[in-house]
Design an enzyme around this catalytic site. Sequence first.
Site, PDB file in Angstrom:
ATOM      1  N   GLU A  35       0.874  -1.161   0.000  1.00  0.00           N
ATOM      2  CA  GLU A  35       0.000   0.000   0.000  1.00  0.00           C
ATOM      3  C   GLU A  35       0.921   1.223   0.000  1.00  0.00           C
ATOM      4  O   GLU A  35       1.809   1.318   0.858  1.00  0.00           O
ATOM      5  CB  GLU A  35      -0.870  -0.026   1.263  1.00  0.00           C
ATOM      6  CG  GLU A  35      -1.981   0.985   1.233  1.00  0.00           C
ATOM      7  CD  GLU A  35      -2.828   0.951   2.513  1.00  0.00           C
ATOM      8  OE1 GLU A  35      -3.430   1.973   2.818  1.00  0.00           O
ATOM      9  OE2 GLU A  35      -2.856  -0.095   3.188  1.00  0.00           O
ATOM     10  N   ARG A 260       4.845 -12.934   9.623  1.00  0.00           N
ATOM     11  CA  ARG A 260       5.597 -11.727   9.316  1.00  0.00           C
ATOM     12  C   ARG A 260       6.905 -11.684  10.098  1.00  0.00           C
ATOM     13  O   ARG A 260       7.081 -12.345  11.104  1.00  0.00           O
ATOM     14  CB  ARG A 260       4.773 -10.458   9.529  1.00  0.00           C
ATOM     15  CG  ARG A 260       4.080 -10.269  10.823  1.00  0.00           C
ATOM     16  CD  ARG A 260       3.491  -8.846  10.922  1.00  0.00           C
ATOM     17  NE  ARG A 260       2.505  -8.533   9.895  1.00  0.00           N
ATOM     18  CZ  ARG A 260       2.466  -7.368   9.221  1.00  0.00           C
ATOM     19  NH1 ARG A 260       3.329  -6.411   9.472  1.00  0.00           N
ATOM     20  NH2 ARG A 260       1.547  -7.153   8.331  1.00  0.00           N
ATOM     21  N   LYS A 270       3.790   0.679  10.020  1.00  0.00           N
ATOM     22  CA  LYS A 270       3.962   1.900   9.240  1.00  0.00           C
ATOM     23  C   LYS A 270       3.445   3.114   9.996  1.00  0.00           C
ATOM     24  O   LYS A 270       3.978   4.204   9.878  1.00  0.00           O
ATOM     25  CB  LYS A 270       3.244   1.767   7.899  1.00  0.00           C
ATOM     26  CG  LYS A 270       4.149   1.168   6.842  1.00  0.00           C
ATOM     27  CD  LYS A 270       3.576   1.332   5.462  1.00  0.00           C
ATOM     28  CE  LYS A 270       2.926   0.046   5.027  1.00  0.00           C
ATOM     29  NZ  LYS A 270       2.360   0.089   3.696  1.00  0.00           N
TER      30      LYS A 270
HETATM   31  P1  ATP Z   1       0.487  -1.583   7.729  1.00  0.00           P
HETATM   32  O1  ATP Z   1       1.659  -1.351   8.657  1.00  0.00           O
HETATM   33  O2  ATP Z   1      -0.081  -0.318   7.164  1.00  0.00           O
HETATM   34  O3  ATP Z   1      -0.500  -2.619   8.163  1.00  0.00           O
HETATM   35  P2  ATP Z   1       1.619  -3.498   5.935  1.00  0.00           P
HETATM   36  O4  ATP Z   1       2.877  -3.707   6.674  1.00  0.00           O
HETATM   37  O5  ATP Z   1       0.573  -4.533   5.863  1.00  0.00           O
HETATM   38  O6  ATP Z   1       1.024  -2.143   6.390  1.00  0.00           O
HETATM   39  P3  ATP Z   1       1.567  -3.306   3.079  1.00  0.00           P
HETATM   40  O7  ATP Z   1       2.040  -2.194   2.258  1.00  0.00           O
HETATM   41  O8  ATP Z   1       0.145  -3.680   3.012  1.00  0.00           O
HETATM   42  O9  ATP Z   1       2.008  -2.968   4.528  1.00  0.00           O
HETATM   43  O10 ATP Z   1       2.473  -4.580   2.843  1.00  0.00           O
HETATM   44  C1  ATP Z   1       2.814  -5.084   1.588  1.00  0.00           C
HETATM   45  C2  ATP Z   1       3.182  -6.529   1.700  1.00  0.00           C
HETATM   46  O11 ATP Z   1       4.254  -6.711   2.600  1.00  0.00           O
HETATM   47  C3  ATP Z   1       2.019  -7.331   2.236  1.00  0.00           C
HETATM   48  O12 ATP Z   1       1.876  -8.493   1.439  1.00  0.00           O
HETATM   49  C4  ATP Z   1       2.423  -7.696   3.622  1.00  0.00           C
HETATM   50  O13 ATP Z   1       1.920  -8.938   3.977  1.00  0.00           O
HETATM   51  C5  ATP Z   1       3.947  -7.705   3.543  1.00  0.00           C
HETATM   52  N1  ATP Z   1       4.520  -7.370   4.838  1.00  0.00           N
HETATM   53  C6  ATP Z   1       4.286  -6.266   5.557  1.00  0.00           C
HETATM   54  N2  ATP Z   1       4.947  -6.306   6.734  1.00  0.00           N
HETATM   55  C7  ATP Z   1       5.624  -7.471   6.751  1.00  0.00           C
HETATM   56  C8  ATP Z   1       6.500  -8.104   7.691  1.00  0.00           C
HETATM   57  N3  ATP Z   1       6.806  -7.533   8.859  1.00  0.00           N
HETATM   58  N4  ATP Z   1       7.006  -9.313   7.379  1.00  0.00           N
HETATM   59  C9  ATP Z   1       6.714  -9.880   6.196  1.00  0.00           C
HETATM   60  N5  ATP Z   1       5.908  -9.345   5.270  1.00  0.00           N
HETATM   61  C10 ATP Z   1       5.365  -8.153   5.536  1.00  0.00           C
HETATM   62 MG    MG Z   2      -1.402  -3.906   4.693  1.00  0.00          MG
END
Ligand code: ATP
Ligand code: MG
Length: 562
Positions: A35, A260, A270
């Site tokens: 996002e 994650r 974020k």
């Molecule tokens: P927010 O902090 O706003 O919830 P998010 O970390 O989910 O955001 P996105 O931009 O939606 O952020 O993430 C993009 C991709 O990265 C998604 O497929 C998410 O699953 C993956 N992702 C985000 N954080 C992690 C993490 N800590 N470890 C592994 N994958 C991640």
């Molecule tokens: Mg997200």
Amino acid sequence: MTNDTPSLHFIHQIIEDDNRSGKHGGRVSTRFPPEPNGYLHIGHAKSICLNFGTALKYAGQCNLRFDDTNPCKEEQEYVDSIQEDVRWLGFDWGEGLYFASDYFDQLYEWAVQLIKKGKAYVCDLTADEMRDTRGTLTKPGKNSPYRDRSVEENLDLFERMKAGEFPDGARTLRAKIDMASPNFNLRDPVMYRILRAHHHRTGDKWCIYATYDWAHGQSDSIERITHSICTLEFENHRPLYDWYIQELGIYAPQQIEFARLNLTYTVMSKRKLLELVRDKHVAGWDDPRMPTISGFRRRGYTPEAIRAFCERVGVSKYSGVIDMAWLEDALREELNKRAPRALAVLRPLKVVIENYPEGKSEELDAVNNPEDPGAGTRKLPFSRELYIERDDFREDPPKQFFRLAPGREVRLRWAYFIKCTSVVKDSKTGEVTELRCTYDPATKGGNAPDGRKVKGTIHWVSIPHALEAEVRLYDHLFNQPYPEDVPEGKSFLDNLNPKSLEVVRGFLEPNLKNAAPGSRYQFERLGYFCADSKDSQTGKPVFNRSVTLADTWAKIEKKEKK
Ligand code: ATP
Ligand code: MG
């Protein structure tokens, strides 16, 4: 930590099974769907390595898809930085650059299709009313009073929602699934909400916006993603993901969840990273203390080290917190092989070599990288007045301190043996301000012809030749391994490490004068340093400490205290 050929993790096992059974015709297609509401962090790096790495491994394709369904929080700056970071990590989406917003028309058509099937309806409940009728874990939800509107009425209202006839939040489009489902995501989830907000790509064309769940799976389907890899919190969204696809009768990607990445001494949300930037606890998204990819890049991390780290932490269904030390180790291993060495003194103590002629200087040969014979040698200027590290001298040395002390002889790296003959002190404070030493001209290069040994080798720079430069010593941003674990009324900000940045004036060997911004060195015995990519100028470098060396002396001292 494992070797370089790890066995298949569960996602690759699924893919190999699918390839054997011909489920997706042997095709492998993944996507990374950020996002655009912030900069990418090291957790995203794990997802990037997994998605792009999987496509590479199975000769498939990985798309970069911006999940830009939420118009309020998205900005072009983030779109640009995300592309830069994915490329920097070493991955290529080829033709596969997409935006969920490109699918808004298709999504709208599909929503109409569900309405016509009697599988979606326009609901007039307010957000509060919807919450109150959702039920609980033990109690089923209540059907909305608008649930049984006719298809015609729903089509009419939905079209008028799109046309902007109703105020923000007045109505929603909901999927008609099951208000008694044990899975909350299936209790008539919202597909569209009315929201007058400018979108970074579609401008003011839309005043209804799709929810994540409605947009995501259908976007995957449009791109014919075979394996839609996401993090565990989406596990109980999967039944909804599958429901939409099945009701629409469109291509069915397979959602697979993994745990994650979490790291000690930092935060990864974020929202919290944005707060650190916005409230100026750090200098920006690319502050070298940030866990963002751009922060690590500026700190001196290499894409190879980050990829090696992601490989080592592996892929599983079990969440845990990985020690930041793993990431640091991956960087040390990588830079040990490729970073040229340099001599730099960060906390100087002056040394005068009394038997070295005044005004004389000479050039000594130094090996650029003992780990890489191809890296060659360089010249180091030597003279009568030197700086050594203040820590490398003790007037009253404890046991196992093998560096300089009164009457003791040590080796100056690439130079000579020197012996400390006397100590000059500030008459008021008693602080040692200078050491008087002698050198043995026969030990040029660092070995005595008579075979005598010294126990310590220390680094130095020649004062008249030294390059004075700003050096930024970074430490963890938080002083707690789990900064988000705070008692009521406290915030993760209370765990910020006040000593996360110390700026010193260092004295560097003159060869570093023209260090290119972004270039990396090992300052011998101190750590790995990188010329800052923003503030360094040719002739006037600024260095960031990327990571310390594993400090044996600190360990010994700790042990002695016990
Ligand atoms: P927010 O902090 O706003 O919830 P998010 O970390 O989910 O955001 P996105 O931009 O939606 O952020 O993430 C993009 C991709 O990265 C998604 O497929 C998410 O699953 C993956 N992702 C985000 N954080 C992690 C993490 N800590 N470890 C592994 N994958 C991640
Ligand atoms: Mg997200």
